[in-house]
Design a protein around this motif. Sequence first.
Motif: not given
Length: 497
Positions: A414-420
């Motif tokens: 669900g985090h824009t930049y931290k999920t991946l």
Amino acid sequence: MAFVQNVPFFSIVLAMFAGIISSVLPGKAAKWLNTFVVTAVGAMSGVLLLFLSRTGEPFVYWMGHFPAPWGNEIRAGVLEAGMALVFAVIMLLSLVGGRAKLEAEICPEKQNLYYILTNLLLSSLLVMVYTNDLFTAYVFVEINTIAACGLIMIREIGRAIEAAVRYMIMSLLGSGLFLIGICILYDLTGHLLMSNIKQSLALIVADGTYTAPLLTTIGLMSAGLAIKSALFPFHSWLPDAYGYSTVSSSAMLSSLVSKGYLFLQIKIFYRVIGLDVIKNSQVIHILFLFGLMGMIFGSLSAIRENDIRRMISFSSVAQIGYIYMGFGLGSDLGMIASVYHIIAHAATKSLLFLSAVGLTDASGGSKRFLDLTGAGYRNKIAGVAFSAGCLSMVGIPMFAGFVSKLLFAQAAVGHTYKTLPALLVLAVSTILNAIYFMKTVIRIYTPQRGESQYQPQPLHFGTRKITLLALVVLNVAMGMLSQPIVSWIQAGLDMFG
């Protein structure tokens, strides 16, 4: 005020006075006093946890019944009471499990000193859990540092003394940064109580003033506690400190000392600065990055090790990285995952160190992997316990480590930049964990070729083996009954605000 609300004060004072009394006691009497104190603190913490679970509200205890600024404050909620219980249980198991080895490695005239340091360590951990005053936290951070340093060097071998010196240097650097941050906060707000600081900072943030000093303060305090808790790349002191101290010291240092600093970090995020301010400061992104790096580089260092205790030590660097990754996600789910992992890692790491000593004792005292061949057959209970700890660290279902990694994965989505990056590093780190932990399990269960020079140890249930089985049961219980623990953590974090 209910009588049970005196438990935090009684626990801290009991541990401190036990350290003072132990100074005039012989080693055996100091040992039994320490056992009584740790057990009493655990029992009182359990009673307090039940009381707070029923009331659903935290409480503030005024030291000497004087309000601030003349008195000092203790604040207790379900998370603090539960963490005190966990610390007491793990300390008791670590001491009992390593007692036979401890008496062989420390000369009799210095054994009472060991228990003095242990009592001071317990009191400092309790203060970091309960205190509502930042300067009091700093004072007991220093007491914790001195006690931990003494527990490392009391073995009086060259590598242990060198490790203690390195530990002291790095810890004092971290303490200095933390103290500078406290001084700036006091200059900005005029308060040392956590709740008062948060109220003043809310006004400062709303006005948009003192942005640079506030950012500097957050950075200094976070860096100081990161150094003391061995976040990568500030971990150089850790492998020798854990690898060359006594087994009880290694278990306590890895399971408790760093966790005390991490819990204090959480309190600062929630009760001093405010989580919203922390998120907007961008410092949390740096912690996230270093947490990811620790997960990878700690595991790579563990893979290269040929010493089982140093391998377990480098594994702690990776596990501290997991916790800071959870901090860096900046969400309630990330914090829940980090707190759960603090508890899971405490239970698992003490299990690994205590069982590793059983394997090395069955291998002529050697910690080299080649000499550990077949050690799981020579000491069956230590082999089973070590394997259980490894399965937990890898993240196999039914063990505490699996729940930790599942919570981290859920928090990352669900985090824009931290999920991946979070999910990718979580997967890579799990593979690396499997490489060095499963390699060790395969080694200890590989039959030794030819006639063995090591004799199998008889299967009798002494205190160390009972302790190992208790830690295995604790680990499995955390893996199978995780939902009540997660609910307790959530309720505790809600009370933090």
